[in-house]
Design an enzyme around this catalytic site. Structure first.
Site, mmCIF file in Angstrom:
data_model
loop_
_atom_site.group_PDB
_atom_site.id
_atom_site.type_symbol
_atom_site.label_atom_id
_atom_site.label_comp_id
_atom_site.label_asym_id
_atom_site.label_seq_id
_atom_site.Cartn_x
_atom_site.Cartn_y
_atom_site.Cartn_z
ATOM 1 N N GLU A 49 13.516 3.741 -1.931
ATOM 2 C CA GLU A 49 13.136 3.631 -3.333
ATOM 3 C C GLU A 49 13.838 4.731 -4.089
ATOM 4 O O GLU A 49 13.667 5.916 -3.788
ATOM 5 C CB GLU A 49 11.619 3.796 -3.494
ATOM 6 N N ASP A 60 3.542 9.278 -13.684
ATOM 7 C CA ASP A 60 3.860 10.219 -12.617
ATOM 8 C C ASP A 60 3.185 11.563 -12.807
ATOM 9 O O ASP A 60 2.989 12.027 -13.921
ATOM 10 C CB ASP A 60 5.376 10.424 -12.544
ATOM 11 N N TYR A 175 3.377 -3.509 -4.034
ATOM 12 C CA TYR A 175 3.171 -2.079 -3.867
ATOM 13 C C TYR A 175 1.729 -1.781 -4.278
ATOM 14 O O TYR A 175 1.390 -1.836 -5.449
ATOM 15 C CB TYR A 175 4.172 -1.331 -4.742
#
Lengths: 268, 399
Positions: A49, A60, A175
């Site tokens: 990734e 994030d 995911y």
């Protein structure tokens, strides 16, 4: 079948689980990314990734934010990330590369132009964190038309009623974000994750990768027991961030090898 | 579809708006959408909202004929919608009361907010105290430094102020951090977003709560002047005061709607915060709209003397109104805003917020081009007490 599909099929045939490390392109230096990608593979990565730096990485935590800031300071943009992937592909034609980032750099290039360029560079999948299936009309289809797998997230807050909708838009793998919160958060509860994955699998035939909160061989092993793939990001970025000058590649290699042993221990 | 019918059921204003967030927030936004839908159709909720606006905020805010300013500017008559007279000194409180009541309906005991100038932070801290909720306000470290009186106000009101040191250390970074908090604490926490931006349903619900401004004007202007104004002017950062006064006026086709962005050191200098004037569409903070971005789609740093306008995006409805031609958007530079600030102080005895001074500066440009019997309505969105340190600094004065 896509390179991602083939990878999961081959692992399954050998009764193994996938290890998917994440690094931010351009961190710590523009010239470091391709060597790091090769080292990830050498140390046991099945899929890479590659983070596309963005000025406002809302989802994030501080570790990956800082990686993004370092990459932007090194003037690395989406076109550079595609060039790095093409460079990696010159000597590696088997390991899938998934780009992970935010909508705006892709939107700015244009979804069609990006998909074409990404395919030509050897990209296999694309995860745009802030494009949920509701907004992916005209995005997922374009990616799929160019042979790119659109990767989508599921989270602990995703209601069962939505899982099917997400799965329908997705390709490659799903995911599953194992924690509420941003990347780099702590405290992984594998029992809770296992219960949720059972629900996800009732609605989705794609392999399921689990990320967030994996930091060593033990946590990698625990996740590999319940998931098809183990995704590790912040822990690797921390290693890159704290490594003394010249030690970065070696440190990452040792860490990923340790994670690999953890993942493999789950299939013994 | 009529302009007033937007957004559609998924939060789109034409190509703008939408829900561009990570999966973790999707359920919370859906919950908010459902709850807001119930609340706005619940007479008890709306009655309580209106009661609070009247008795706690002090609404309706007056419209005031700025006669000396009008004479000075030489042309149209200038009227000011006095949002600066609201409790806490700006229009922001209209929205925070609405959202705090929503938070209470959902049983959330903790609220978070982002703030630029600190006005929304103060308004959030205020309602958190009023309704007995814990409050955390994220504020860019640079804004904490230049808006210290508001930081102290928030603390007096019992809020925790968290300085944000990532990125450009301003409003956009505070918004990133508030989103991160919300992702992490989504079950216990209500996010009081401060402007008509962000993912659906925020642009719609913030607009709805702010529309009280325009609805009052539509009643007040005929009482004062016998008719509606020729032009309505409001400053645009995220754009909540502007959409609050514009939206009710959309069906009044003879009323020009003029949004004023922060021109900073001038559009040509690149140092500004004017995405509608000089940006391109993109996706940031959960929605699609005009943005300030570079050739790689990275968000670029903005510049404005006014912290409340220092934002690289703009609420999606403004992008739509621009493209549809229903509203015009212009930019006013720092020095023009400063001049208008002093004008209002000296000629009317009103110290305006630097944000609102941008709208006054546009009236200064427009008034001389109109006849003496024409009417300009300026939304004076906030008072300027919070800005006196900035103004002193620009004037080379040490307080």
């Amino acid at each position: 079948m896509s390179r991602i599909g083939e990878t999961f099929a081959a692992l399954k045939a050998r009764n193994k689980k996938a290890l998917i490390p994440f690094i931010t392109a351009g961190d710590p230096g523009k010239g470091m990314t391709v060597p790091l990608m090769h080292v990830l593979v050498e140390a046991g990565a099945d899929i890479i990734e590659l983070g596309v730096p963005f000025s406002d990485p809302m989802a994030d935590g501080p570790v990956i934010q800082r990686a993004s800031e370092r990459a932007l300071a090194n003037k690395v943009g989406l076109r550079d990330v595609l060039a790095m992937t093409a460079e990696f592909r010159k000597t590696n034609t088997t390991t899938p590369v998934v780009l992970m980032g935010y909508a705006n750099p892709v939107e700015h290039m244009g979804y069609e132009a990006f998909a074409q360029a990404a395919k030509a560079a050897g990209v296999d999948g694309v995860l745009t964190v802030d494009i949920p299936p509701e907004e992916s009309a005209g995005v997922s289809d374009v990616f799929k038309a160019h042979g790119l797998d659109p990767i989508f997230l599921l989270s602990p807050t995703t209601p069962e009623s939505r899982v099917e909708q997400v799965a329908a838009a997705a390709g490659g793998f799903i995911y599953y974000v194992s924690l509420k919160g941003v990347t780099g958060s702590a405290n992984l509860d594998t029992e809770e994750v296992a219960a949720k994955l059972a629900m996800v699998r009732r609605h989705c035939s794609l392999p399921v990768g689990v990320g967030f909160g994996i930091r060593d061989a033990a946590t990698a092993e625990a996740v590999a027991r319940i998931a098809d793939a183990v995704v590790v990001g912040s822990r690797i970025i921390s290693e890159i961030e704290t490594a003394p000058e010249g030690e970065c590649v070696n440190r990452v290699k040792h860490l990923v090898a340790e994670l690999r042993r953890g993942v493999d221990a789950a299939s013994k | 579809m009529k302009l007033t019918d937007l957004p559609d059921s998924r939060g789109h204003f034409g190509p703008y708006g939408g829900i561009f967030v990570a999966e973790t927030l999707m359920a919370a936004l859906e919950e908010l959408r459902v709850e807001y839908d119930k609340a706005r159709n619940d007479p008890a909720f709306m009655a309580e909202f209106e009661y609070e606006l009247k008795h706690y905020v002090g609404r309706p805010s007056p419209v005031y004929h700025a006669k000396r300013l009008s004479e000075q500017y030489g042309g149209a008559q200038i009227y000011l919608k006095r949002e600066d007279l609201n409790h806490t000194g700006a229009h922001k409180i209209n929205n925070t009361i609405g959202q705090a009541l929503l938070a209470r309906r959902r049983g959330k005991k903790r609220v978070i907010a982002e703030t630029g100038a600190g006005q929304h932070g103060v308004a959030s801290a205020t309602v958190a105290a009023r309704y007995g909720m814990e409050c955390v306000v994220y504020m860019g470290a640079e804004d904490v430094a230049r808006q210290s009186p508001n930081v102290f106000r928030m603390k007096l009101l019992g809020a925790t102020v968290v300085p944000v040191s990532s990125g450009s250390k301003t409003l956009k970074d505070a918004l990133n951090e508030a989103m991160r908090d919300w992702v992490t604490n989504v079950e216990s926490t209500f996010y009081i977003l401060g402007t008509a931006a962000g993912p659906h349903p925020y642009p719609m619900l913030v607009r709805d709560f702010q529309c009280v401004i325009g609805r009052e004007c539509i009643m007040q202007m005929p009482e004062l002047t016998g008719r509606q104004p020729d032009a309505v002017i409001a400053c645009v950062g995220g754009g909540s005061n502007a959409i609050g006064i514009f939206h009710p006026y959309i069906p009044y086709e003879d009323v020009r709607l003029i949004g004023v962005e922060a021109g900073g050191s001038g559009i040509a200098s690149g140092k500004h915060a004017a995405p509608l004037s000089a940006g391109t569409p993109g996706v940031l903070h959960g929605f699609r709209s005009y943005l300030m971005q570079d050739e790689n789609g990275q968000i670029i740093e903005t510049h404005s003397i006014s912290a409340g306008l220092d934002y690289p995006g703009v609420g999606p409805e403004h992008s739509y109104l621009k493209d549809a031609g229903r509203a015009e958007y212009v930019a006013i530079n720092d020095d023009e805003a400063m001049a208008a600030f002093h004008d209002l102080c000296r000629f009317e005895g009103i110290i305006p917020a630097l944000e609102s001074s941008h709208a006054v500066a546009q009236a200064k440009k427009l008034a001389p081009t109109l006849k003496k019997d024409q009417i300009i309505l300026v939304n004076l969105s906030g008072r300027g007490d919070k800005d006196i340190n900035t103004v002193a600094k620009v004037s080379g004065i040490t307080l």
